[in-house]
Write a protein that holds these residues in place. Sequence first.
Motif, PDB file in Angstrom:
ATOM      1  N   ALA A   1      28.211 -12.091 -29.500  1.00 37.16           N
ATOM      2  CA  ALA A   1      27.082 -11.490 -28.791  1.00 37.16           C
ATOM      3  C   ALA A   1      26.523 -12.465 -27.755  1.00 37.16           C
ATOM      4  O   ALA A   1      26.295 -13.637 -28.045  1.00 37.16           O
ATOM      5  CB  ALA A   1      25.992 -11.098 -29.785  1.00 37.16           C
ATOM      6  N   GLY A   2      26.319 -11.961 -26.553  1.00 38.25           N
ATOM      7  CA  GLY A   2      25.784 -12.810 -25.498  1.00 38.25           C
ATOM      8  C   GLY A   2      25.304 -11.985 -24.328  1.00 38.25           C
ATOM      9  O   GLY A   2      25.723 -10.841 -24.136  1.00 38.25           O
ATOM     10  N   ILE A   3      24.415 -12.574 -23.534  1.00 38.35           N
ATOM     11  CA  ILE A   3      23.888 -11.901 -22.357  1.00 38.35           C
ATOM     12  C   ILE A   3      23.865 -12.880 -21.183  1.00 38.35           C
ATOM     13  O   ILE A   3      23.949 -14.100 -21.371  1.00 38.35           O
ATOM     14  CB  ILE A   3      22.469 -11.339 -22.575  1.00 38.35           C
TER      15      ILE A   3
ATOM     16  N   VAL B   1      19.589 -15.348 -27.425  1.00 34.28           N
ATOM     17  CA  VAL B   1      20.750 -14.579 -27.857  1.00 34.28           C
ATOM     18  C   VAL B   1      21.992 -15.457 -27.968  1.00 34.28           C
ATOM     19  O   VAL B   1      22.717 -15.417 -28.965  1.00 34.28           O
ATOM     20  CB  VAL B   1      21.027 -13.409 -26.884  1.00 34.28           C
ATOM     21  N   ASN B   2      22.235 -16.282 -26.959  1.00 36.25           N
ATOM     22  CA  ASN B   2      23.523 -16.966 -26.849  1.00 36.25           C
ATOM     23  C   ASN B   2      23.682 -18.176 -27.756  1.00 36.25           C
ATOM     24  O   ASN B   2      24.806 -18.535 -28.103  1.00 36.25           O
ATOM     25  CB  ASN B   2      23.759 -17.394 -25.403  1.00 36.25           C
ATOM     26  N   ILE B   3      22.576 -18.833 -28.119  1.00 33.17           N
ATOM     27  CA  ILE B   3      22.702 -19.991 -29.004  1.00 33.17           C
ATOM     28  C   ILE B   3      21.674 -19.975 -30.136  1.00 33.17           C
ATOM     29  O   ILE B   3      22.005 -20.305 -31.274  1.00 33.17           O
ATOM     30  CB  ILE B   3      22.629 -21.324 -28.214  1.00 33.17           C
ATOM     31  N   GLY B   4      20.446 -19.558 -29.854  1.00 34.53           N
ATOM     32  CA  GLY B   4      19.435 -19.541 -30.914  1.00 34.53           C
ATOM     33  C   GLY B   4      19.839 -18.665 -32.084  1.00 34.53           C
ATOM     34  O   GLY B   4      19.703 -19.048 -33.255  1.00 34.53           O
TER      35      GLY B   4
ATOM     36  N   TYR C   1      22.484 -19.862 -18.603  1.00 34.06           N
ATOM     37  CA  TYR C   1      23.731 -19.492 -19.291  1.00 34.06           C
ATOM     38  C   TYR C   1      24.551 -20.741 -19.618  1.00 34.06           C
ATOM     39  O   TYR C   1      25.084 -20.885 -20.720  1.00 34.06           O
ATOM     40  CB  TYR C   1      24.527 -18.544 -18.392  1.00 34.06           C
ATOM     41  N   GLY C   2      24.658 -21.671 -18.642  1.00 34.46           N
ATOM     42  CA  GLY C   2      25.393 -22.904 -18.887  1.00 34.46           C
ATOM     43  C   GLY C   2      24.785 -23.709 -20.011  1.00 34.46           C
ATOM     44  O   GLY C   2      25.499 -24.299 -20.833  1.00 34.46           O
ATOM     45  N   ALA C   3      23.451 -23.753 -20.073  1.00 38.41           N
ATOM     46  CA  ALA C   3      22.782 -24.464 -21.164  1.00 38.41           C
ATOM     47  C   ALA C   3      23.116 -23.828 -22.511  1.00 38.41           C
ATOM     48  O   ALA C   3      23.399 -24.521 -23.497  1.00 38.41           O
ATOM     49  CB  ALA C   3      21.271 -24.461 -20.943  1.00 38.41           C
ATOM     50  N   SER C   4      23.118 -22.491 -22.550  1.00 39.34           N
ATOM     51  CA  SER C   4      23.388 -21.807 -23.821  1.00 39.34           C
ATOM     52  C   SER C   4      24.827 -22.010 -24.262  1.00 39.34           C
ATOM     53  O   SER C   4      25.100 -22.240 -25.453  1.00 39.34           O
ATOM     54  CB  SER C   4      23.067 -20.316 -23.701  1.00 39.34           C
ATOM     55  N   LYS C   5      25.769 -21.968 -23.328  1.00 38.70           N
ATOM     56  CA  LYS C   5      27.175 -22.092 -23.696  1.00 38.70           C
ATOM     57  C   LYS C   5      27.565 -23.549 -23.949  1.00 38.70           C
ATOM     58  O   LYS C   5      28.434 -23.830 -24.781  1.00 38.70           O
ATOM     59  CB  LYS C   5      28.056 -21.469 -22.614  1.00 38.70           C
ATOM     60  N   GLY C   6      26.942 -24.482 -23.225  1.00 42.31           N
ATOM     61  CA  GLY C   6      27.105 -25.880 -23.588  1.00 42.31           C
ATOM     62  C   GLY C   6      26.542 -26.134 -24.973  1.00 42.31           C
ATOM     63  O   GLY C   6      27.100 -26.914 -25.763  1.00 42.31           O
ATOM     64  N   GLY C   7      25.446 -25.451 -25.285  1.00 35.66           N
ATOM     65  CA  GLY C   7      24.860 -25.555 -26.624  1.00 35.66           C
ATOM     66  C   GLY C   7      25.799 -25.074 -27.704  1.00 35.66           C
ATOM     67  O   GLY C   7      25.853 -25.648 -28.807  1.00 35.66           O
TER      68      GLY C   7
END
Length: 458
Positions: free
Chosen positions: A300-302, A322-325, A364-370
């Motif tokens: 799941a991601g946005i 959504v993407n990391i939390g 988005y980059g922060a979430s996916k790097g996370g």
Amino acid sequence: MGDRYLDLVNHGFAAKVAKQLGLPRPVPLRRYVPGQPLVDGPLLVLGAGDDADAVARLLSGPAGGAGGPVLDGWDLDVHRRPTAGARYAAVVVVLTGLTHPSQLAEPMLAAGSVLRELASAGRIVTISRAATAADAPAVAAARQGVDGMLRSLAKELRGGSTANGIVLADGVPVQAAAAVALLRFLLSRRSAFVDGQLLTVDSEAGTLPTDWDRPLAGQVAVVTGAARGIGEAIAATLARDGATVVAVDVPAAGEQLAAVANRVRGTALQLDVTAADAGARILEHALQRHGRLDVVVHNAGIMRDKLLANMTPDRWESVLAVNIGAQLAINEALLTSGDFTAAPRIVALASTSGIAGNRGQTNYGASKGGVIGMVRATAPLLAPFGGTANAVAPGFIETDMTAHIPPVTRQIARRLNSLQQGGQPVDVAETVAFLASPAACGFQGRVLRVCGQNMVGQ
């Protein structure tokens, strides 16, 4: 999502014009179909020593022999030196014994001598050892040299061919389950959009399947964001490989979610992954309906793209939530439950944006790097239970999301990789299924890119 340019330059008059003008002419990739041969044609195994001999025996030996799947052969036509006139489907170069960069010349030049005759959609796979600070300088130079060589070679191949590498940590034998499974994955059409990548095998852990077509038989897997796109493809691929799937998505996607769950003969769970009780509800559903939980795929991601100067708090916070939390909260619930301890596997969707960055995607980059940091830190928590946490980082994939990119930008993005085209959701799904399998328990906190080699130096 269709790629009209790809279709045009491979048919009729447009193909001739593209050739005359020197335009990119990507070849449609051949993807996996159950029941097809592992490779179409002979293989060449290069390299000297016990490891090269062991790989050749694995590939050429008769299937169904005594000793179980690790020792069983794959009954392929294997050559140990280049044969004049042979058109090889794959070349495996075993480089585990390197002690000096000068030793790369013989096997790699031998590989180069057959590249012009490499079959369409051919495969090059290197097997080497990881360079460490404890190595002698010459040994470290040789081992690290494989990385630069392999990535450069991948950029030279055409015709839908790929080059990838297996890197063994010190002490891990070439016959380790994860190494064997990774070799099979990279040789097969399951890895069609994986190119220019090296993946390290960290341990001997893992169990090879008795049936390579159904490596997830008996497993229960949860897939979030499963109602469409990549999530739908992941659910279908895991089910094809034998898993019972719990498809999870938001209530607003309930109708689509039910259709996916019915199609894969699994169950649907309508759920907002950011809910405080999301982890508990996922576990409860899996245990009550299926009696166990083996695999969790965080898909799941946005996206809420904006330049940072124009970024609003709601765009930033929703993407990170959504993407990391949500992944962090769900993992904590599972890990503290006491019911996710039988060789559990977590596979999380990262992105090349979390590795190389992308304009307008700071959130988005922060979430996916996370996500990448999360799997690296979560893997040691699962290791005592024989479990793993790894990530898949897609590049440009043809989905509803990328279909909304402006047409010119979309065309450029498709061509900026070694395979000169966008990937398909099934390409991501195949890689997720591989990392979710019991054979892949030798990978810990790793990231495997599914990007057609779309970044400079990667």
